[in-house]
Design a protein around this motif. Structure first.
Motif, mmCIF file in Angstrom:
data_model
loop_
_atom_site.group_PDB
_atom_site.id
_atom_site.type_symbol
_atom_site.label_atom_id
_atom_site.label_comp_id
_atom_site.label_asym_id
_atom_site.label_seq_id
_atom_site.Cartn_x
_atom_site.Cartn_y
_atom_site.Cartn_z
ATOM 1 N N ILE A 14 41.686 40.803 49.050
ATOM 2 C CA ILE A 14 42.192 42.093 48.608
ATOM 3 C C ILE A 14 42.260 43.060 49.793
ATOM 4 N N ARG A 18 45.666 44.744 51.108
ATOM 5 C CA ARG A 18 45.716 46.218 51.222
ATOM 6 C C ARG A 18 46.345 46.639 52.541
ATOM 7 N N GLU A 31 39.926 53.739 48.431
ATOM 8 C CA GLU A 31 39.031 52.745 47.841
ATOM 9 C C GLU A 31 38.275 53.378 46.692
ATOM 10 N N GLU A 33 35.801 52.287 42.950
ATOM 11 C CA GLU A 33 35.017 51.243 42.290
ATOM 12 C C GLU A 33 34.933 51.555 40.811
ATOM 13 N N GLN A 37 37.997 48.028 36.330
ATOM 14 C CA GLN A 37 38.983 47.445 37.248
ATOM 15 C C GLN A 37 38.448 46.211 37.972
ATOM 16 N N TYR A 41 38.526 48.403 43.944
ATOM 17 C CA TYR A 41 39.983 48.321 43.869
ATOM 18 C C TYR A 41 40.546 49.451 44.705
ATOM 19 N N TYR A 42 41.851 49.445 44.906
ATOM 20 C CA TYR A 42 42.490 50.445 45.755
ATOM 21 C C TYR A 42 43.597 51.138 44.976
ATOM 22 N N ARG A 43 43.758 52.431 45.279
ATOM 23 C CA ARG A 43 44.748 53.222 44.542
ATOM 24 C C ARG A 43 45.466 54.177 45.491
ATOM 25 N N VAL A 53 48.199 50.452 42.213
ATOM 26 C CA VAL A 53 46.825 49.986 42.019
ATOM 27 C C VAL A 53 46.770 48.545 42.507
ATOM 28 N N LYS A 55 44.243 45.305 42.936
ATOM 29 C CA LYS A 55 42.963 44.812 42.430
ATOM 30 C C LYS A 55 42.966 43.296 42.348
ATOM 31 N N ASN A 57 42.523 39.759 40.348
ATOM 32 C CA ASN A 57 42.953 39.312 39.024
ATOM 33 C C ASN A 57 41.805 38.602 38.302
ATOM 34 N N VAL A 75 45.327 38.233 43.673
ATOM 35 C CA VAL A 75 45.421 39.662 43.958
ATOM 36 C C VAL A 75 46.677 40.214 43.291
#
Length: 105
Positions: A14, A18, A31, A33, A37, A41-43, A53, A55, A57, A75
């Motif tokens: 991931i 990213r 970043e 948490e 999720q 995860y990243y947004r 988003v 994240k 899987n 991912v």
């Protein structure tokens, strides 16, 4: 018309994915948490406009794939409320597989 797209990536962690997305789309992920999720995860973006988003899987509650029909992709990248779906697809390249494309008014 806004698109809601889902991409899957088979290669890389991931964190590696990213970095590739940030470089390809010239965005910077925050970043976060969340148990919901699946941990880290990243947004990028907000709830009122285009949002990404990134994240894993994996459902943290049962260990199964979040997107069951795409379980071979470890991912996932959700692109929500975008008006530039084709541009994003082109910029991401062949390594990122478009799994779902939905349009909404």
């Amino acid at each position: 018309m806004a698109a809601y797209d889902l991409y899957g990536v088979k290669g890389g962690t991931i964190f590696e994915v990213r970095l590739k997305v940030e470089e390809s789309l010239n965005v910077f992920f925050e970043e976060r948490e969340s148990t919901y999720q699946g941990g880290v995860y990243y947004r990028f973006g907000d709830d009122e406009s285009e949002k990404f988003v990134l994240k894993v899987n994996v459902d943290p509650f049962d260990g199964e794939a979040v997107e069951q029909e795409f379980s071979e992709y470890p991912v996932l990248i959700y692109v929500d409320m975008t008006t530039r779906s084709e541009e994003i697809r082109r910029l991401l390249g062949v390594e990122f597989c478009l799994l779902r494309h939905e349009l909404y008014d």
